[in-house]
Design an enzyme around this catalytic site. Structure first.
Site, PDB file in Angstrom:
ATOM      1  N   ARG A 165       0.823  -1.148  -0.082  1.00 10.70           N
ATOM      2  CA  ARG A 165       0.170  -0.045   0.060  1.00 10.70           C
ATOM      3  C   ARG A 165       0.966   1.205  -0.058  1.00 10.70           C
ATOM      4  O   ARG A 165       0.556   2.363   0.597  1.00 10.70           O
ATOM      5  CB  ARG A 165      -0.926   0.003   1.180  1.00 10.70           C
ATOM      6  CG  ARG A 165      -1.714  -1.147   1.218  1.00 10.70           C
ATOM      7  CD  ARG A 165      -2.900  -1.052   0.163  1.00 10.70           C
ATOM      8  NE  ARG A 165      -3.879  -2.311   0.713  1.00 10.70           N
ATOM      9  CZ  ARG A 165      -3.611  -3.596   0.145  1.00 10.70           C
ATOM     10  NH1 ARG A 165      -2.735  -3.886  -0.338  1.00 10.70           N
ATOM     11  NH2 ARG A 165      -4.751  -4.404   0.529  1.00 10.70           N
ATOM     12  N   SER A 236     -10.760  -1.238   4.313  1.00 10.09           N
ATOM     13  CA  SER A 236      -9.942  -1.453   5.241  1.00 10.09           C
ATOM     14  C   SER A 236      -9.521  -0.033   6.085  1.00 10.09           C
ATOM     15  O   SER A 236      -8.713   0.774   5.091  1.00 10.09           O
ATOM     16  CB  SER A 236      -8.508  -2.140   4.764  1.00 10.09           C
ATOM     17  OG  SER A 236      -8.896  -3.400   4.419  1.00 10.09           O
ATOM     18  N   GLU A 332      -5.002   3.174   7.088  1.00  8.74           N
ATOM     19  CA  GLU A 332      -4.698   3.119   5.630  1.00  8.74           C
ATOM     20  C   GLU A 332      -5.536   4.407   5.095  1.00  8.74           C
ATOM     21  O   GLU A 332      -5.050   5.022   4.052  1.00  8.74           O
ATOM     22  CB  GLU A 332      -5.206   1.976   5.066  1.00  8.74           C
ATOM     23  CG  GLU A 332      -4.934   1.674   3.606  1.00  8.74           C
ATOM     24  CD  GLU A 332      -5.452   0.333   3.027  1.00  8.74           C
ATOM     25  OE1 GLU A 332      -5.313  -0.556   3.675  1.00  8.74           O
ATOM     26  OE2 GLU A 332      -6.026   0.348   1.815  1.00  8.74           O
TER      27      GLU A 332
END
Ligand SMILES: Cc1cc2nc3c(=O)[nH]c(=O)nc-3n(C[C@H](O)[C@H](O)[C@H](O)COP(=O)(O)OP(=O)(O)OC[C@H]3O[C@@H](n4cnc5c(N)ncnc54)[C@H](O)[C@@H]3O)c2cc1C
Length: 336
Positions: A165, A236, A332
């Site tokens: 990510r 998420s 995130e």
């Protein structure tokens, strides 16, 4: 065509469905238009933020500045070799439309990333991933414009410095470049990755075709994840933490069932959802913000939640995971 709006409502541009406004909202459809916007008096010296589909953003209030959005569309064949097809895709294309296009042409590599919300430009910034595949695995180059100079700059896959990510666009060059196109290398030959999650089990009895893999992944995702149209969320909320080996072995003494995935000799990745569930957060809420009752990693807006409620819930989760496991969770989701 350039579309400009003032005192613009961003409610429809974030999947948490939080109310927020920006002073100016500008949407463009061509690189030349983007260059013109970056050069204009209206934009110069004002805070500037580029959004995609808003599926990883949390607006904590109004944005006092200019919000840019790409409507650069189009998917074209850049070149073709014996084994591969190179597709060039506009940053404003909805990511899942690109995946659907690859699948319909039996071009392999993107199918495991089916149904991830958002647009293609953001996907290349975020290095989206699911079911054992990351977008970096199929990216050839990323075409960008440098915000400050208006210069067109092309990044190779290596130059994007991809990680979990992560990319150079989220770190060293954060908010400095605007992605305009991404060139992908897709395989003409099947290269299925079915060993991750429960794909193989769900595929049992079905012929292994790219279409069936996509349909299976869509079905799994729909059964596990809340639809942002029904309950606002940004997928998420936290990244899965990398835990040092000695720390992990100590945790394993107390929690022999702790799930984990090897990352290197020094680190393992532990699912944040498991840590959160162990702390008793499943289904718990702060005001109208709640931990989803099937997937602990997703925080949802039950309807009318404020950004403060979501942030407070996230902070409480982070504190309890740190105090129980000595593991720091990192969001995130991007706070704006
Ligand atoms: C239900 C749900 C499920 C999800 N599942 C997954 C998953 O399985 N895997 C996964 O990785 N993610 C997942 N996500 C997160 C999200 O889909 C990704 O992070 C996605 O890439 C965000 O795309 P976006 O267009 O909405 O970008 P936004 O959220 O609008 O922006 C994300 C970042 O990209 C930047 N950006 C946007 N466009 C550009 C551009 N053209 N140039 C430069 N920077 C740009 C923004 O400034 C911001 O920093 C999920 C989200 C939801 C709501």
């Amino acid at each position: 065509m350039i579309k400009t709006e003032y005192n613009y409502d961003l409610l429809g541009h974030n999947t948490f469905h939080l109310p927020a406004k920006c002073d100016i909202f500008i949407e463009y459809s061509h690189v030349e238009e983007l260059l013109q916007i970056l050069n204009s008096e209206e934009v110069k010296d004002k805070p500037l933020y580029h959004i995609g589909g808003g599926s990883n953003l949390l607006f904590t209030g109004d944005f006092r500045g200019v919000v840019l959005h790409s409507a650069i569309l189009g998917i074209s064949i850049e070149k073709e070799t014996d084994d591969s097809v190179f597709l060039r895709c506009g940053a404003g294309e909805v990511w899942d439309d690109f995946v659907a296009c690859c699948v319909s042409q039996e071009l392999y590599g993107a199918e495991n990333l089916s149904l991830i919300p958002g647009e293609t430009g953001a996907a290349a910034v975020q290095n989206i991933g699911a079911y054992g595949v990351e977008i970096k695995d199929i990216i050839e180059i990323v075409e960008t414009v440098e915000k400050e100079s208006g210069k067109v700059v092309i990044f190779t896959n290596e130059g994007c410095r991809y990680g979990y990510r992560e990319s150079i666009f989220k770190k060293e060059l954060k908010d400095k470049y605007i992605v305009t196109h991404v060139v992908f290398r897709l395989s003409k030959k099947p290269m299925y990755k079915l060993e991750y999650g429960n794909i193989s089990a769900e595929m049992e009895g079905k012929e292994v075709t790219i279409k069936n893999v996509r349909e299976t992944i869509i079905a799994i995702r729909e059964s596990k994840l809340p639809d942002p149209e029904e309950e606002g969320n940004a997928g998420s909320y936290f990244m899965n933490p990398f835990v040092g080996m000695s720390h992990f072995l100590a945790l394993k003494e107390y929690y022999p069932q702790i799930p984990h995935y090897p990352v290197s000799e020094e680190f393992v990745k532990v699912p944040a959802a498991w840590l959160i569930e162990q702390c008793g957060w499943k289904g718990k809420s702060v005001g109208k913000a709640a931990v989803h009752d099937r997937q602990c990693l997703v925080l949802v807006n039950k309807g009318g939640a404020t950004a403060s409620e979501i942030v407070a819930l996230a902070l409480q989760i982070m504190e309890s995971v740190e105090s129980k496991f000595s593991v720091k969770l990192v969001p995130e989701v991007i706070y704006l």
